[in-house]
Enzyme design. Structure first.
Site, PDB file in Angstrom:
ATOM      1  N   HIS A  67       0.827  -1.213   0.000  1.00 49.63           N
ATOM      2  CA  HIS A  67       0.000   0.000   0.000  1.00 49.63           C
ATOM      3  C   HIS A  67       0.859   1.260   0.000  1.00 49.63           C
ATOM      4  CE1 HIS A  67       0.415  -0.879   4.424  1.00 49.63           C
ATOM      5  NE2 HIS A  67       0.618   0.430   4.506  1.00 49.63           N
ATOM      6  N   HIS A  82       4.076   7.126   3.784  1.00 56.27           N
ATOM      7  CA  HIS A  82       4.990   5.996   3.627  1.00 56.27           C
ATOM      8  C   HIS A  82       4.494   5.066   2.530  1.00 56.27           C
ATOM      9  CE1 HIS A  82       2.138   4.241   6.681  1.00 56.27           C
ATOM     10  NE2 HIS A  82       2.309   3.131   5.977  1.00 56.27           N
ATOM     11  N   GLU A  97       7.626   0.982   5.043  1.00 55.27           N
ATOM     12  CA  GLU A  97       7.073  -0.035   5.922  1.00 55.27           C
ATOM     13  C   GLU A  97       7.276  -1.386   5.238  1.00 55.27           C
ATOM     14  OE1 GLU A  97       2.808   0.268   6.398  1.00 55.27           O
ATOM     15  OE2 GLU A  97       2.753  -1.178   8.040  1.00 55.27           O
TER      16      GLU A  97
HETATM   17 CO    CO Z   1       1.099   1.372   6.294  1.00 58.02          CO
END
Ligand code: CO
Length: 136
Positions: free
Chosen positions: A7, A79, A130
């Site tokens: 994502h 992020h 991440e």
């Molecule tokens: Co995230």
């Protein structure tokens, strides 16, 4: 080592407003808000055919995204999340290579119930990364 893009997270000052934009004019499939107490954020996932968008807003007074929101009052890309097969081997490789893992350096459980870590943006061209363990 990294696999699919899981994502892209966008920090937003007003979650309801952002959800309405994505479900309205952009016509996307918008999920329900989830409070991630341990991460200090409320998240909403938007499913796209090839990836997801994670809308995030601060949760609690010590939210780690408060300073980001101060610098970016209208929101912004916060992020990106890549999938890895094994978070612990990712941690070993990255720390051997000198990369800095945020927090206590140990995985936390993320929004999808999987272990996640965050890598310091200074090591990756100004991008907060991440990593999420997604087992095949
Ligand atoms: Co995230």
């Amino acid at each position: 080592m990294i696999g699919s893009l899981n994502h892209i997270a966008i920090a937003v000052p007003d979650l309801d407003e952002a959800m309405a934009k994505y479900s309205g004019p952009l016509g996307a499939k918008v999920g329900q808000p989830q409070n991630l107490v341990e991460h200090g954020v409320t998240v909403v996932f938007i499913d796209l055919p090839n990836t997801k968008i994670e809308l995030i807003s601060p949760f609690g007074e010590n939210s780690p995204i408060l300073s980001f929101m101060k610098k970016n009052p209208n929101g912004g890309i916060h992020h990106i999340c890549y999938e890895v097969d094994c978070i612990n081997s990712a941690i070993s490789k990255l720390t051997e290579g000198g990369a800095m893992i945020l927090g206590d350096g140990k995985p936390k459980i993320g929004a999808h119930g999987n272990p996640v870590i965050f890598l310091h943006p200074k090591d990756f061209n100004g991008t907060l990364i991440e990593l999420e363990e997604v087992r095949a």
